[in-house]
Design a protein around this motif. Structure first.
Motif, PDB file in Angstrom:
ATOM      1  N   GLU A 128       1.966  -8.587  -7.488  1.00 41.65           N
ATOM      2  CA  GLU A 128       1.313  -7.655  -8.392  1.00 41.65           C
ATOM      3  C   GLU A 128       1.317  -6.274  -7.721  1.00 41.65           C
ATOM      4  OE1 GLU A 128      -3.017  -7.380 -10.650  1.00 41.65           O
ATOM      5  OE2 GLU A 128      -2.875  -8.463  -8.743  1.00 41.65           O
ATOM      6  N   THR A 129       1.544  -5.228  -8.478  1.00 41.13           N
ATOM      7  CA  THR A 129       1.538  -3.896  -7.876  1.00 41.13           C
ATOM      8  C   THR A 129       0.118  -3.487  -7.504  1.00 41.13           C
ATOM      9  OG1 THR A 129       1.229  -2.670  -9.929  1.00 41.13           O
ATOM     10  CG2 THR A 129       3.516  -3.203  -9.296  1.00 41.13           C
ATOM     11  N   ALA A 130       0.011  -2.583  -6.562  1.00 42.30           N
ATOM     12  CA  ALA A 130      -1.304  -2.103  -6.134  1.00 42.30           C
ATOM     13  C   ALA A 130      -2.019  -1.374  -7.263  1.00 42.30           C
ATOM     14  CB  ALA A 130      -1.169  -1.206  -4.907  1.00 42.30           C
ATOM     15  N   GLY A 170     -11.310  -4.812  -1.759  1.00 40.20           N
ATOM     16  CA  GLY A 170     -12.257  -3.782  -1.349  1.00 40.20           C
ATOM     17  C   GLY A 170     -11.578  -2.465  -1.038  1.00 40.20           C
ATOM     18  N   THR A 171     -10.395  -2.533  -0.471  1.00 35.98           N
ATOM     19  CA  THR A 171      -9.651  -1.318  -0.141  1.00 35.98           C
ATOM     20  C   THR A 171      -9.201  -0.594  -1.401  1.00 35.98           C
ATOM     21  OG1 THR A 171      -8.943  -2.275   1.946  1.00 35.98           O
ATOM     22  CG2 THR A 171      -7.633  -0.436   1.094  1.00 35.98           C
ATOM     23  N   LEU A 172      -8.639  -1.323  -2.352  1.00 32.77           N
ATOM     24  CA  LEU A 172      -8.219  -0.698  -3.605  1.00 32.77           C
ATOM     25  C   LEU A 172      -9.418  -0.117  -4.350  1.00 32.77           C
ATOM     26  CD1 LEU A 172      -5.573  -3.331  -4.753  1.00 32.77           C
ATOM     27  CD2 LEU A 172      -5.127  -1.028  -3.861  1.00 32.77           C
ATOM     28  N   PHE A 201       0.819  -1.215   0.000  1.00 31.23           N
ATOM     29  CA  PHE A 201       0.000   0.000   0.000  1.00 31.23           C
ATOM     30  C   PHE A 201       0.854   1.267   0.000  1.00 31.23           C
ATOM     31  CE2 PHE A 201      -3.274  -2.953   1.575  1.00 31.23           C
ATOM     32  CZ  PHE A 201      -4.317  -2.587   0.738  1.00 31.23           C
ATOM     33  N   ALA A 202       2.008   1.242   0.628  1.00 22.95           N
ATOM     34  CA  ALA A 202       2.852   2.435   0.737  1.00 22.95           C
ATOM     35  C   ALA A 202       3.497   2.815  -0.591  1.00 22.95           C
ATOM     36  CB  ALA A 202       3.930   2.224   1.797  1.00 22.95           C
ATOM     37  N   ALA A 259      -5.588   8.656  -3.370  1.00 20.18           N
ATOM     38  CA  ALA A 259      -4.411   7.808  -3.551  1.00 20.18           C
ATOM     39  C   ALA A 259      -4.595   6.505  -2.775  1.00 20.18           C
ATOM     40  CB  ALA A 259      -3.161   8.539  -3.056  1.00 20.18           C
ATOM     41  N   ILE A 260      -3.963   5.457  -3.250  1.00 21.98           N
ATOM     42  CA  ILE A 260      -3.993   4.161  -2.566  1.00 21.98           C
ATOM     43  C   ILE A 260      -3.300   4.316  -1.217  1.00 21.98           C
ATOM     44  CG2 ILE A 260      -3.120   1.797  -2.615  1.00 21.98           C
ATOM     45  CD1 ILE A 260      -3.410   1.960  -5.716  1.00 21.98           C
ATOM     46  N   GLU A 261      -4.034   4.006  -0.157  1.00 19.36           N
ATOM     47  CA  GLU A 261      -3.489   4.101   1.194  1.00 19.36           C
ATOM     48  C   GLU A 261      -4.080   2.994   2.054  1.00 19.36           C
ATOM     49  OE1 GLU A 261      -3.341   7.849   3.285  1.00 19.36           O
ATOM     50  OE2 GLU A 261      -3.906   8.881   1.423  1.00 19.36           O
TER      51      GLU A 261
END
Length: 192
Positions: A110-112, A151-153, A99-100, A162-164
């Motif tokens: 796999e990348t976020a 679900g978070t993505l 996530f960071a 932004a992805i966090e």
């Protein structure tokens, strides 16, 4: 409305590939709380990741709502096959890094950003299928049984942020809702 549900607790078995893990007795107990939700009982469309634990979650909703489970491969958790099973403490470290640094592959994962793109596309396909299948707009809506990271993505994309990891679920067996037309997130994760 669309209700995104992360599968509840699973039986962890390092000797079994993670996508084949099933729900634990505690997970099935948590699903009883899901079935107390009026929208779960009145769902008009149920979709699931192809992973066993998500399908088991979707099947419980489908049974009470009279729906068929529509499996969508691209709802699967980020591809972590490069590492396979890792102990929980190490997994949390890797997830923090995932996530960071969303554009970097963490130990071959796999990348976020790639996972998010795949997941958003899958949800768009699901909503189009649901629109074609649903018989009455006042039905309980769409239930998507998937994974916490998925679900978070998705929630980050829906919110346009932004992805966090701060948008991550509070624990397995959580849910949130968003409007199927406006894509507005009604509320963040809530625990079942």
């Amino acid at each position: 409305m669309v209700h995104v549900v992360s599968h509840p607790e699973v039986l962890i078995d390092p000797g079994v590939p993670v996508p084949q893990w099933g729900l634990s007795p505690a997970g099935y107990e948590r699903l009883r709380r899901l079935l107390a939700m009026p929208w779960a009982r009145s769902a008009s469309f149920v979709a699931s990741s192809a992973e066993r634990k998500a399908v088991q979650t979707a099947q419980v909703v489908a049974e009470v709502s009279g729906c068929t489970v529509h499996v969508e491969e691209d709802l699967g958790e980020n591809d972590r096959s490069a590492t396979g099973f890792v102990p929980p403490e190490r997994f949390e470290e890797l997830a923090d890094a995932f996530f960071a640094e969303p554009e970097r592959s963490v130990q071959g994962w796999e990348t976020a950003v790639d996972a998010q793109r795949r997941i958003v596309g899958a949800v768009e396909r699901i909503l189009e299928r649901a629109r074609l299948v649903a018989t009455a707009p006042e039905d309980g809506g769409v239930v998507i049984a998937t994974h916490g990271g998925v679900g978070t993505l998705l929630q980050c994309a829906l919110r346009g942020v932004a992805i966090e990891r701060r948008f991550d679920q509070p624990g397995q067996g959580s849910w949130y809702s968003f409007d199927s037309v406006t894509r507005h997130v009604a509320h963040g994760w809530r625990r079942l």
